[in-house]
Write a protein that holds these residues in place. Structure first.
Motif, PDB file in Angstrom:
ATOM      1  N   ARG A   1     -46.947   8.786 -47.836  1.00 51.81           N
ATOM      2  CA  ARG A   1     -48.122   9.351 -48.515  1.00 51.81           C
ATOM      3  C   ARG A   1     -47.864   9.529 -50.002  1.00 51.81           C
ATOM      4  NH1 ARG A   1     -47.792  12.263 -43.806  1.00 51.81           N
ATOM      5  NH2 ARG A   1     -46.969  14.142 -44.821  1.00 51.81           N
ATOM      6  N   MET A   2     -46.625   9.816 -50.366  1.00 53.84           N
ATOM      7  CA  MET A   2     -46.286  10.030 -51.777  1.00 53.84           C
ATOM      8  C   MET A   2     -46.367   8.752 -52.605  1.00 53.84           C
ATOM      9  SD  MET A   2     -43.195  12.773 -51.168  1.00 53.84           S
ATOM     10  CE  MET A   2     -42.601  12.873 -52.855  1.00 53.84           C
ATOM     11  N   ARG A   3     -46.491   7.620 -51.936  1.00 60.09           N
ATOM     12  CA  ARG A   3     -46.685   6.373 -52.682  1.00 60.09           C
ATOM     13  C   ARG A   3     -47.998   6.404 -53.464  1.00 60.09           C
ATOM     14  NH1 ARG A   3     -46.203   1.549 -48.591  1.00 60.09           N
ATOM     15  NH2 ARG A   3     -46.717   0.411 -50.499  1.00 60.09           N
ATOM     16  N   HIS A   4     -48.930   7.274 -53.048  1.00 58.55           N
ATOM     17  CA  HIS A   4     -50.200   7.408 -53.754  1.00 58.55           C
ATOM     18  C   HIS A   4     -50.124   8.406 -54.920  1.00 58.55           C
ATOM     19  CE1 HIS A   4     -52.412   5.146 -50.669  1.00 58.55           C
ATOM     20  NE2 HIS A   4     -51.705   5.806 -49.767  1.00 58.55           N
ATOM     21  N   ASP A   5     -48.984   9.073 -55.078  1.00 53.61           N
ATOM     22  CA  ASP A   5     -48.888  10.158 -56.051  1.00 53.61           C
ATOM     23  C   ASP A   5     -48.765   9.634 -57.479  1.00 53.61           C
ATOM     24  OD1 ASP A   5     -48.909  11.726 -53.826  1.00 53.61           O
ATOM     25  OD2 ASP A   5     -46.864  12.510 -54.072  1.00 53.61           O
ATOM     26  N   ARG A   6     -49.428  10.350 -58.400  1.00 50.14           N
ATOM     27  CA  ARG A   6     -49.330  10.067 -59.833  1.00 50.14           C
ATOM     28  C   ARG A   6     -49.182  11.401 -60.568  1.00 50.14           C
ATOM     29  NH1 ARG A   6     -54.175   5.578 -60.692  1.00 50.14           N
ATOM     30  NH2 ARG A   6     -53.458   4.086 -59.126  1.00 50.14           N
TER      31      ARG A   6
ATOM     32  N   ILE B   1     -40.097  13.080 -42.863  1.00 48.55           N
ATOM     33  CA  ILE B   1     -39.782  12.785 -44.261  1.00 48.55           C
ATOM     34  C   ILE B   1     -40.299  11.402 -44.642  1.00 48.55           C
ATOM     35  CG2 ILE B   1     -37.909  12.402 -45.901  1.00 48.55           C
ATOM     36  CD1 ILE B   1     -36.312  14.539 -44.344  1.00 48.55           C
ATOM     37  N   ALA B   2     -40.127  10.430 -43.735  1.00 51.92           N
ATOM     38  CA  ALA B   2     -40.624   9.083 -44.016  1.00 51.92           C
ATOM     39  C   ALA B   2     -42.143   9.085 -44.158  1.00 51.92           C
ATOM     40  CB  ALA B   2     -40.194   8.125 -42.909  1.00 51.92           C
ATOM     41  N   GLY B   3     -42.834   9.832 -43.302  1.00 47.39           N
ATOM     42  CA  GLY B   3     -44.283   9.915 -43.406  1.00 47.39           C
ATOM     43  C   GLY B   3     -44.721  10.544 -44.706  1.00 47.39           C
TER      44      GLY B   3
ATOM     45  N   SER C   1     -37.395  19.399 -41.277  1.00 44.87           N
ATOM     46  CA  SER C   1     -38.073  18.103 -41.311  1.00 44.87           C
ATOM     47  C   SER C   1     -37.109  17.025 -40.823  1.00 44.87           C
ATOM     48  CB  SER C   1     -38.523  17.771 -42.734  1.00 44.87           C
ATOM     49  OG  SER C   1     -39.653  18.524 -43.097  1.00 44.87           O
ATOM     50  N   ASP C   2     -37.573  16.229 -39.849  1.00 45.77           N
ATOM     51  CA  ASP C   2     -36.721  15.151 -39.355  1.00 45.77           C
ATOM     52  C   ASP C   2     -36.995  13.865 -40.130  1.00 45.77           C
ATOM     53  OD1 ASP C   2     -39.138  14.188 -38.347  1.00 45.77           O
ATOM     54  OD2 ASP C   2     -38.689  14.754 -36.287  1.00 45.77           O
ATOM     55  N   ALA C   3     -36.289  12.808 -39.780  1.00 42.90           N
ATOM     56  CA  ALA C   3     -36.394  11.557 -40.526  1.00 42.90           C
ATOM     57  C   ALA C   3     -37.809  11.008 -40.495  1.00 42.90           C
ATOM     58  CB  ALA C   3     -35.406  10.536 -39.965  1.00 42.90           C
TER      59      ALA C   3
END
Length: 231
Positions: free
Chosen positions: A190-195, A184-186, A179-181
């Protein structure tokens, strides 16, 4: 941007990154299939079509693996992202797998029916804890007697220190896998939506929903497969 919008934006490239972003891909998805398969095979042996409900099905990855492991299943895929469901439909149609899709949020009522397996992969962690518990109750009610619920999920560390360690290990592993930068940033966007919630809490919620033989069948840092059976 909503969860559905975030995943629609990467629908065309989502599958290509799975083996990098889920370092334990084979064991993770393989365990989910192993847990879900017995009641599906029992339905076939009884002369009926096994019914599977895939919650937050995305591009249909778990559904495709189940269809390959137990030929003859009929799938119902639920997702709020139309682009992801379109990719899933293309994959399943190309393989001649009977299926239907439902464009819906995981907080919505489930498609009517009785299912031999209700499954999910990397989706339910987008709900808050109350939403998870409510979905687990609905999933348990949708199961046929003897049916199983299986969640292949991204989970929270039970302590802040372990949560940090989960993330450190994940970052190192996906970097090793290529995985490149930008990727990983993408993923982190998306993980900002994770709970996510802990395995312990979620297994308790499944038992409270009326499932038995509840267990965690696989766990590698933040990736876990857990579920239970309707009596």
């Amino acid at each position: 941007m909503s969860v559905a919008d975030a995943f629609d934006a990467v629908a065309g490239s989502y599958d290509a990154a799975r083996r990098r972003l889920v370092p334990c891909f084979d064991a993770f998805y393989g365990t989910a299939v192993e847990v879900a398969a017995p009641p599906l095979r029992a339905a076939l042996a009884a002369g009926r079509t096994p019914e599977v409900l895939d919650l937050g099905a995305g591009t249909g990855l778990l559904s495709l693996l189940l269809a390959a492991a137990v030929p003859g299943v009929r799938l119902t895929l639920v997702d709020a992202a139309p682009g992801m469901l379109a990719v899933a439909t293309g994959h399943l149609a190309a393989r001649g797998v009977p299926h239907r899709t439902s464009l819906a949020d995981l907080a919505d009522p489930l498609p009517a029916g009785r299912y031999d397996a209700v499954v999910s992969a990397l989706a339910i962690h987008h709900l808050d804890d109350d939403g998870k518990r409510a979905l687990y109750r609905r999933a348990a009610e949708a199961l046929a007697p003897g049916g199983v619920f299986v969640n292949a999920e991204q989970v929270a560390g039970p302590t802040p220190a372990l949560a940090r360690r989960y993330d450190e290990v994940w970052t190192a592993r996906i970097t090793e896998l290529g995985s490149d930068a930008a990727e990983i940033a993408g993923a982190r966007e998306r993980m900002r939506h994770d709970r996510p919630a802990s395995v312990t809490d979620q297994c308790r919620w499944l038992a409270e929903a009326g499932l038995v033989d509840v267990d965690c069948f696989f766990k590698e840092w933040r990736f876990a497969v857990f579920g239970g059976r309707r009596p």
